[in-house]
Structures are given as C-alpha cells and as structure tokens.
Design a protein around this motif. Structure first.
Motif, PDB file in Angstrom:
ATOM      1  N   SER A  47      35.694  29.669  41.347  1.00 35.79           N
ATOM      2  CA  SER A  47      36.685  30.641  41.783  1.00 35.79           C
ATOM      3  C   SER A  47      37.612  30.984  40.617  1.00 35.79           C
ATOM      4  O   SER A  47      38.105  30.102  39.931  1.00 35.79           O
ATOM      5  N   GLY A  48      37.804  32.277  40.420  1.00 37.97           N
ATOM      6  CA  GLY A  48      38.658  32.725  39.327  1.00 37.97           C
ATOM      7  C   GLY A  48      37.991  32.591  37.965  1.00 37.97           C
ATOM      8  O   GLY A  48      38.669  32.583  36.928  1.00 37.97           O
ATOM      9  N   GLY A  89      28.398  33.814  43.336  1.00 37.89           N
ATOM     10  CA  GLY A  89      29.854  33.991  43.430  1.00 37.89           C
ATOM     11  C   GLY A  89      30.577  33.462  42.216  1.00 37.89           C
ATOM     12  O   GLY A  89      30.001  32.782  41.368  1.00 37.89           O
ATOM     13  N   GLY A  90      31.857  33.812  42.168  1.00 38.31           N
ATOM     14  CA  GLY A  90      32.707  33.343  41.087  1.00 38.31           C
ATOM     15  C   GLY A  90      32.953  34.418  40.054  1.00 38.31           C
ATOM     16  O   GLY A  90      32.024  34.883  39.397  1.00 38.31           O
ATOM     17  N   GLY A  91      34.193  34.876  39.943  1.00 38.43           N
ATOM     18  CA  GLY A  91      34.581  35.792  38.869  1.00 38.43           C
ATOM     19  C   GLY A  91      34.151  37.235  39.046  1.00 38.43           C
ATOM     20  O   GLY A  91      34.240  38.015  38.101  1.00 38.43           O
ATOM     21  N   GLU A 143      27.129  29.468  41.323  1.00 29.67           N
ATOM     22  CA  GLU A 143      28.595  29.518  41.350  1.00 29.67           C
ATOM     23  C   GLU A 143      29.171  29.464  39.939  1.00 29.67           C
ATOM     24  O   GLU A 143      28.869  28.546  39.172  1.00 29.67           O
ATOM     25  N   PHE A 187      32.989  26.893  53.961  1.00 27.73           N
ATOM     26  CA  PHE A 187      32.516  26.667  52.594  1.00 27.73           C
ATOM     27  C   PHE A 187      33.431  25.555  52.059  1.00 27.73           C
ATOM     28  O   PHE A 187      34.336  25.797  51.269  1.00 27.73           O
ATOM     29  N   TYR A 240      23.038  28.646  45.927  1.00 28.75           N
ATOM     30  CA  TYR A 240      24.310  29.308  45.610  1.00 28.75           C
ATOM     31  C   TYR A 240      24.606  29.100  44.130  1.00 28.75           C
ATOM     32  O   TYR A 240      24.858  27.978  43.700  1.00 28.75           O
ATOM     33  N   GLY A 263      36.376  36.209  46.308  1.00 29.11           N
ATOM     34  CA  GLY A 263      37.636  35.691  46.835  1.00 29.11           C
ATOM     35  C   GLY A 263      38.826  36.215  46.060  1.00 29.11           C
ATOM     36  O   GLY A 263      39.595  37.056  46.536  1.00 29.11           O
ATOM     37  N   THR A 264      38.947  35.758  44.825  1.00 29.74           N
ATOM     38  CA  THR A 264      40.131  36.051  43.999  1.00 29.74           C
ATOM     39  C   THR A 264      40.440  37.548  43.883  1.00 29.74           C
ATOM     40  O   THR A 264      41.607  37.943  44.001  1.00 29.74           O
TER      41      THR A 264
HETATM   42  C1  1GP Z   1      34.275  30.711  44.628  1.00 31.45           C
HETATM   43  O1  1GP Z   1      32.250  31.927  44.522  1.00 31.45           O
HETATM   44  C2  1GP Z   1      33.527  31.920  45.053  1.00 31.45           C
HETATM   45  O2  1GP Z   1      33.775  29.573  45.148  1.00 31.45           O
HETATM   46  C3  1GP Z   1      34.316  33.156  44.782  1.00 31.45           C
HETATM   47  O3  1GP Z   1      34.927  33.157  43.510  1.00 31.45           O
HETATM   48  O4  1GP Z   1      37.360  33.612  43.815  1.00 31.45           O
HETATM   49  O5  1GP Z   1      36.233  34.148  41.655  1.00 31.45           O
HETATM   50  O6  1GP Z   1      35.776  35.511  43.688  1.00 31.45           O
HETATM   51  P1  1GP Z   1      36.136  34.185  43.158  1.00 31.45           P
END
Ligand code: 1GP
Length: 240
Positions: free
Chosen positions: A177-178, A202-204, A174, A77, A172, A225-226
């Motif tokens: 991240s974070g 994804g994201g948060g 998005e 990714f 996707y 991820g985070t």
């Molecule tokens: C980031 O979608 C991903 O590109 C995951 O995000 O780190 O916030 O979980 P997080």
C-alpha cells in the motif's frame, strides 16, 4: 457464497474487476456514507477491507456500516486475525508465499481457525506475493519478510505457480500500500501466462493509465486504496 465463482465468471466474460481497498486504520465511520456513494457510482466491483495496522474491533464496526450503503461484495483482506468479522461476505485467506516467515505462511492461519469456524465467510485461499516497489511498505515491516526482487521474474513466476499447485484459488501480486511503483507489466504478463487461476494486482496504482496498464498486462482484478483515500475525484474518472 458465490464470490469466487463470480470472479471466475467475470473473467470468462472478459470483464475486468476493480476492488476499492478501505483501510480501517485510515477511515472513520462518519466518512463511510459519502465514500461508498462514490464507490457505488463507479466501475468498482468489490470492496476490500483490511490493513497492516488496525486496532481491534474497528473493522467489524466499519464493515457493518459499509454494508448498509452498498450491494458490492465486501471482502476481508486482513493484516491480522483481529480483522476477521462475520459481517463481511468473504475472506481472502492470504498466505505470504513470497516470504519465509512461518507465521504468515501458515501460523496465523492455524490460530484463526477458531474464529473462522464461527463465521459464514466464504474463505478464499490466496497466494500473496510481495514485490519490491522502491520504498519499504507496511507489509514488509509488519510481516518481517523481504519482498521479492523485481528482477528475479522467473522466481516470482515460479512462486505463483507453486501457489497454484498447492491449491490456492487466487494469486495476488502486491507492491504494498502506497508503493512508489506498481508491479511491473512484465511481471504481471509472465505470471498471467503461467497460471490458470485469477490474478489480482495491487499497490501503488494511482491513475487510470496505471490501471489500464495492469489490466492489459493480464490482471483480472486491480486493488486501489491510497489513490482514493488521497483524492476522491479519482472516482469521477471511473464512473460507470
Ligand atoms: C495494498 O494492494 C493494495 O494492499 C492497494 O495498495 O493503497 O497503494 O492502492 P494502494
């Protein structure tokens, strides 16, 4: 090279997918064995590797190490061309269709071909849509693009549909991240209703409720991820 086919089959079988995102910038090779053991014991189905700011060559070393500990597919990714490595199984070939920076729409892709041609990676064309989330995320900074206003839902839906009609294989959504806030349910729902290709969100996403919320709104795959980086006990709530 069956990763995309398997994603589609899972969706046909009404199975939800979960990708754990490993950012090589925040991960040491020494942590891999312990971390991947948790991934293996969890419901996670895929491992994504990538980040917005990663030093050259770090990704390849990390992916090789991950591979020795898991049978989960490893999907790149990448935030930059230097993160492309043949050691992974597949590559999300991301075009940032929410933005209007030609480098991230097609420029980097053209530059990456000489590397991709030397690999056996399964290349999966992905329409990547960055949506505002309450805070500036690294993706926004690195790509120098504006995220989409979360209130312009029809525009977001049309962007996803345009990606599908251009032949992209995945969409996707998005938040970054974070991100402070994950992508809104209403956006996920409306995009899902418009497209036939698999939808990644994804994201948060930091807890099981937000995860379930994304699934019930229509996400086929969720990327986290985070939350795992900050608290590995989160894996215990997602045990098989
Ligand atoms: C980031 O979608 C991903 O590109 C995951 O995000 O780190 O916030 O979980 P997080």
């Amino acid at each position: 090279k069956n990763i995309y086919k398997n994603i589609k089959n899972s969706i046909l079988n009404h199975e939800k997918l979960l990708a754990v995102l490993i950012d090589p910038d925040k991960f040491s090779v020494d942590d891999v064995a312990r971390f991947i053991k948790k991934v293996n014991q969890s419901v996670a189905t895929h491992i994504f590797v990538g980040g917005s700011t990663v030093k050259d060559k770090v990704t390849e070393v990390l992916v090789s190490e991950i591979k020795t500990h898991t049978k989960r597919p490893i999907v790149l990714f990448p935030g930059a061309i230097s993160q492309i490595t043949n050691k992974a199984d597949a590559l999300l070939f991301l075009s940032l269709i929410s933005g209007r920076n030609p480098d991230y729409l097609i420029g980097k892709h053209v530059e990456s071909i000489s590397i991709i041609k030397t690999t056996n990676l399964e290349v999966i064309s992905t329409g990547y849509i960055l949506i505002e989330s309450g805070n500036e995320t690294a993706i926004e900074r690195v790509t120098q693009t504006q995220p989409m206003d979360k209130n312009t839902i029809q525009n977001i839906v049309n962007t996803a549909k345009a990606g599908e009609l251009l032949g992209m294989k995945l969409i996707y959504l998005e938040a970054g991240s974070g991100a402070l806030n994950p992508v809104d349910s209403e956006i996920i729902l409306k995009v899902k209703n418009e497209i036939k290709i698999p939808l990644i969100v994804g994201g948060g996403i930091k807890n099981t409720q937000q995860l379930e919320n994304a699934y019930s709104s229509g996400a086929d795959m969720v990327v986290i991820g985070t939350a795992f980086e900050e608290d590995e006990t989160f894996f215990d709530k997602l045990r098989k």
